[in-house]
Design a protein around this motif. Structure first.
Motif, mmCIF file in Angstrom:
data_model
loop_
_atom_site.group_PDB
_atom_site.id
_atom_site.type_symbol
_atom_site.label_atom_id
_atom_site.label_comp_id
_atom_site.label_asym_id
_atom_site.label_seq_id
_atom_site.Cartn_x
_atom_site.Cartn_y
_atom_site.Cartn_z
ATOM 1 N N ASP A 11 44.245 38.641 45.719
ATOM 2 C CA ASP A 11 43.760 38.031 44.476
ATOM 3 C C ASP A 11 43.706 36.517 44.587
ATOM 4 O O ASP A 11 42.737 35.886 44.180
ATOM 5 C CB ASP A 11 44.666 38.413 43.296
ATOM 6 N N ALA A 15 40.218 34.498 44.709
ATOM 7 C CA ALA A 15 39.943 33.533 43.641
ATOM 8 C C ALA A 15 39.485 32.197 44.217
ATOM 9 O O ALA A 15 38.558 31.570 43.701
ATOM 10 C CB ALA A 15 41.189 33.343 42.781
ATOM 11 N N LYS A 16 40.110 31.770 45.297
ATOM 12 C CA LYS A 16 39.748 30.488 45.916
ATOM 13 C C LYS A 16 38.284 30.487 46.367
ATOM 14 O O LYS A 16 37.520 29.587 46.047
ATOM 15 C CB LYS A 16 40.657 30.216 47.105
ATOM 16 N N ASP A 19 35.790 31.260 43.171
ATOM 17 C CA ASP A 19 35.719 30.111 42.254
ATOM 18 C C ASP A 19 34.924 28.959 42.863
ATOM 19 O O ASP A 19 34.127 28.318 42.178
ATOM 20 C CB ASP A 19 37.120 29.634 41.878
ATOM 21 N N LYS A 33 35.196 35.106 34.240
ATOM 22 C CA LYS A 33 36.538 35.679 34.343
ATOM 23 C C LYS A 33 36.529 36.759 35.415
ATOM 24 O O LYS A 33 35.542 37.469 35.599
ATOM 25 C CB LYS A 33 36.987 36.292 33.010
ATOM 26 N N ARG A 34 37.645 36.877 36.101
ATOM 27 C CA ARG A 34 37.759 37.855 37.185
ATOM 28 C C ARG A 34 39.102 38.558 37.091
ATOM 29 O O ARG A 34 40.122 37.940 36.834
ATOM 30 C CB ARG A 34 37.658 37.133 38.524
ATOM 31 N N TYR A 35 39.082 39.866 37.265
ATOM 32 C CA TYR A 35 40.310 40.641 37.396
ATOM 33 C C TYR A 35 40.117 41.575 38.584
ATOM 34 O O TYR A 35 39.306 42.493 38.529
ATOM 35 C CB TYR A 35 40.643 41.444 36.140
#
Length: 110
Positions: A11, A15-16, A19, A33-35
């Motif tokens: 995760d 994300a890095k 994003d 948004k991310r999950y």
């Protein structure tokens, strides 16, 4: 499987890269948004062409050929996680519960 922290590490790593790729897109979404492996993004006057270009940009930027992004839904109503998120006639963004078509609500109580 791997160690218990594998998902957390993935995760943070994901994300890095994601994003950075989203922020480098010339028409970045107003909200993103991310999950885990689910991403939702929206913006004012965010056309389907812009979203398709964003998906293409992500596929070309974030580990090309190893991670594949795809557009599943576009419009005033989307399914994200276990929610239906939609824009009503007055411009509000309410939510409803979403159940996948194959969910037969069978539970095992022990």
């Amino acid at each position: 499987m791997g160690p218990s922290y594998s998902c957390t590490y993935t995760d943070i790593w994901g994300a890095k890269f994601i994003d950075t790729a989203v922020s480098s897109f010339n028409n970045s979404p107003q909200e993103y948004k991310r999950y885990r492996d689910d991403i939702i993004s929206f913006g004012i006057n965010f056309s389907e062409d812009v979203v398709s270009n964003l998906v293409t940009h992500l596929n070309e930027t974030v580990l090309p050929g190893k991670i594949v992004f795809k557009l599943e839904q576009f419009g005033k109503e989307v399914h994200f996680l276990d929610l239906i998120i939609f824009i009503d006639d007055s411009g509000y963004i309410p939510t409803k519960n979403y159940h996948k078509p194959m969910d037969v609500h069978q539970y095992l109580f022990i």
